[in-house]
Design a protein around this motif. Sequence first.
Motif, PDB file in Angstrom:
ATOM      1  N   ARG A   1     -11.225  18.274   1.635  1.00  0.00           N
ATOM      2  CA  ARG A   1     -12.289  17.294   1.918  1.00  0.00           C
ATOM      3  C   ARG A   1     -12.830  17.467   3.330  1.00  0.00           C
ATOM      4  O   ARG A   1     -14.032  17.399   3.569  1.00  0.00           O
ATOM      5  CB  ARG A   1     -11.759  15.867   1.757  1.00  0.00           C
ATOM      6  CG  ARG A   1     -11.603  15.417   0.326  1.00  0.00           C
ATOM      7  CD  ARG A   1     -11.579  13.913   0.246  1.00  0.00           C
ATOM      8  NE  ARG A   1     -12.920  13.361   0.259  1.00  0.00           N
ATOM      9  CZ  ARG A   1     -13.297  12.308   0.963  1.00  0.00           C
ATOM     10  NH1 ARG A   1     -12.443  11.712   1.752  1.00  0.00           N
ATOM     11  NH2 ARG A   1     -14.527  11.858   0.893  1.00  0.00           N
TER      12      ARG A   1
ATOM     13  N   ALA B   1      -7.698   6.373  -2.357  1.00  0.00           N
ATOM     14  CA  ALA B   1      -8.094   6.240  -0.951  1.00  0.00           C
ATOM     15  C   ALA B   1      -9.046   5.062  -0.762  1.00  0.00           C
ATOM     16  O   ALA B   1      -9.093   4.454   0.308  1.00  0.00           O
ATOM     17  CB  ALA B   1      -8.744   7.524  -0.461  1.00  0.00           C
ATOM     18  N   GLN B   2      -9.799   4.755  -1.822  1.00  0.00           N
ATOM     19  CA  GLN B   2     -10.736   3.633  -1.757  1.00  0.00           C
ATOM     20  C   GLN B   2     -10.126   2.342  -2.283  1.00  0.00           C
ATOM     21  O   GLN B   2     -10.477   1.260  -1.844  1.00  0.00           O
ATOM     22  CB  GLN B   2     -11.998   3.975  -2.562  1.00  0.00           C
ATOM     23  CG  GLN B   2     -12.737   5.194  -2.011  1.00  0.00           C
ATOM     24  CD  GLN B   2     -13.925   5.564  -2.873  1.00  0.00           C
ATOM     25  OE1 GLN B   2     -14.172   4.979  -3.929  1.00  0.00           O
ATOM     26  NE2 GLN B   2     -14.681   6.557  -2.442  1.00  0.00           N
ATOM     27  N   ASP B   3      -9.224   2.484  -3.267  1.00  0.00           N
ATOM     28  CA  ASP B   3      -8.611   1.298  -3.888  1.00  0.00           C
ATOM     29  C   ASP B   3      -7.196   1.659  -4.313  1.00  0.00           C
ATOM     30  O   ASP B   3      -7.007   2.413  -5.279  1.00  0.00           O
ATOM     31  CB  ASP B   3      -9.434   0.859  -5.098  1.00  0.00           C
ATOM     32  CG  ASP B   3      -8.826  -0.350  -5.793  1.00  0.00           C
ATOM     33  OD1 ASP B   3      -7.873  -0.947  -5.231  1.00  0.00           O
ATOM     34  OD2 ASP B   3      -9.285  -0.698  -6.890  1.00  0.00           O
ATOM     35  N   ASP B   4      -6.187   1.126  -3.588  1.00  0.00           N
ATOM     36  CA  ASP B   4      -4.808   1.490  -3.917  1.00  0.00           C
ATOM     37  C   ASP B   4      -4.318   0.845  -5.201  1.00  0.00           C
ATOM     38  O   ASP B   4      -3.182   1.079  -5.616  1.00  0.00           O
ATOM     39  CB  ASP B   4      -3.870   1.138  -2.759  1.00  0.00           C
ATOM     40  CG  ASP B   4      -3.948  -0.327  -2.373  1.00  0.00           C
ATOM     41  OD1 ASP B   4      -4.639  -1.080  -3.075  1.00  0.00           O
ATOM     42  OD2 ASP B   4      -3.316  -0.717  -1.377  1.00  0.00           O
TER      43      ASP B   4
ATOM     44  N   ARG C   1       0.828  -1.208   0.000  1.00  0.00           N
ATOM     45  CA  ARG C   1       0.000   0.000   0.000  1.00  0.00           C
ATOM     46  C   ARG C   1       0.863   1.260   0.000  1.00  0.00           C
ATOM     47  O   ARG C   1       0.574   2.230  -0.697  1.00  0.00           O
ATOM     48  CB  ARG C   1      -0.924   0.008   1.224  1.00  0.00           C
ATOM     49  CG  ARG C   1      -1.911   1.166   1.210  1.00  0.00           C
ATOM     50  CD  ARG C   1      -2.944   1.044   2.311  1.00  0.00           C
ATOM     51  NE  ARG C   1      -3.916   2.115   2.234  1.00  0.00           N
ATOM     52  CZ  ARG C   1      -4.956   2.122   1.440  1.00  0.00           C
ATOM     53  NH1 ARG C   1      -5.169   1.106   0.633  1.00  0.00           N
ATOM     54  NH2 ARG C   1      -5.794   3.148   1.430  1.00  0.00           N
TER      55      ARG C   1
ATOM     56  N   GLU D   1     -16.163  16.136  -6.166  1.00  0.00           N
ATOM     57  CA  GLU D   1     -17.009  15.325  -5.290  1.00  0.00           C
ATOM     58  C   GLU D   1     -18.495  15.589  -5.483  1.00  0.00           C
ATOM     59  O   GLU D   1     -19.316  14.754  -5.108  1.00  0.00           O
ATOM     60  CB  GLU D   1     -16.628  15.598  -3.831  1.00  0.00           C
ATOM     61  CG  GLU D   1     -15.211  15.162  -3.510  1.00  0.00           C
ATOM     62  CD  GLU D   1     -15.010  14.980  -2.021  1.00  0.00           C
ATOM     63  OE1 GLU D   1     -15.916  15.338  -1.249  1.00  0.00           O
ATOM     64  OE2 GLU D   1     -13.950  14.450  -1.649  1.00  0.00           O
TER      65      GLU D   1
ATOM     66  N   THR E   1      -5.803   1.473  -8.053  1.00  0.00           N
ATOM     67  CA  THR E   1      -6.386   2.309  -9.101  1.00  0.00           C
ATOM     68  C   THR E   1      -5.377   2.602 -10.207  1.00  0.00           C
ATOM     69  O   THR E   1      -4.197   2.844  -9.947  1.00  0.00           O
ATOM     70  CB  THR E   1      -6.865   3.635  -8.484  1.00  0.00           C
ATOM     71  OG1 THR E   1      -7.889   3.364  -7.531  1.00  0.00           O
ATOM     72  CG2 THR E   1      -7.411   4.564  -9.555  1.00  0.00           C
TER      73      THR E   1
ATOM     74  N   GLY F   1      -8.943  10.592  -4.471  1.00  0.00           N
ATOM     75  CA  GLY F   1     -10.165   9.979  -3.972  1.00  0.00           C
ATOM     76  C   GLY F   1     -10.264   8.511  -4.347  1.00  0.00           C
ATOM     77  O   GLY F   1     -10.726   7.680  -3.553  1.00  0.00           O
ATOM     78  N   SER F   2      -9.776   8.181  -5.545  1.00  0.00           N
ATOM     79  CA  SER F   2      -9.839   6.790  -6.003  1.00  0.00           C
ATOM     80  C   SER F   2      -8.854   5.907  -5.258  1.00  0.00           C
ATOM     81  O   SER F   2      -9.194   4.802  -4.832  1.00  0.00           O
ATOM     82  CB  SER F   2      -9.549   6.726  -7.516  1.00  0.00           C
ATOM     83  OG  SER F   2     -10.537   7.431  -8.244  1.00  0.00           O
TER      84      SER F   2
END
Length: 227
Positions: A206, A68-71, A8, A144, A73, A65-66
């Motif tokens: 954010r 942060a949800q899926d490393d 990560r 966002e 990406t 943002g991407s």
Amino acid sequence: MKYEIYNRVFNTAYALLITSVLVVGASAPFLAVLLFTPVTAGWPLLALTAPFLGPAVAAAHAVFGSIAQDDGTQVVRGFLRAWRRHARRAALVVGAATAVLLVLAVDVHVAWGTPVGALAIPVLAVLVVLTAVTALVTLTGVVEHSDVPVRKLVKASLFLAVRRPHLTAVSLTVLWVLSAAVAAVPVPALALLTGPALYVVWVGSRATLRPIRAAWSTTDPRAVATR
């Protein structure tokens, strides 16, 4: 577990580095004028090319943002897709902010050295800071809340940025450090620090916009800011 942590960290560092390169490439017209033209002579070109910064920063925020949800990406693909999606609104935000800053700069120039300048210039300086901060937070909002009108985002961003001065101060400090580094060593600073600096700005923006996620239905941004 250790492998996941290392993976990560590596993916995040890779994403920040690639984002730095992509932001520099997307902002190339503005950066070329900034780095190779004296500001006193090239300020009209700086003003004309400043809107290139908007889509680049918005696309970087979308990438952050991407990841942060899926490393895992796809950074390049995500950046290009976000650039196309948000380019018009982000350029509008930066273009409008640039126009306001130009007017304020002219006012400072006129007031400089005059009796009224002692009172007017500090007020104009505050307006310059508010304009810059509002544009930064609005760029995050553009990504966002892509279905919300820009004018509504600007109002909410202004009120919320004023209500959370500690987040605003952190973002401005980070950008000041980036600017100082670019002035000293332009290429390494742009290549290595742009992504991390924008990541810190994105985190702060954010957090600044957090109240509107629950109260966005209101039509009065002052009501949003009080939550």
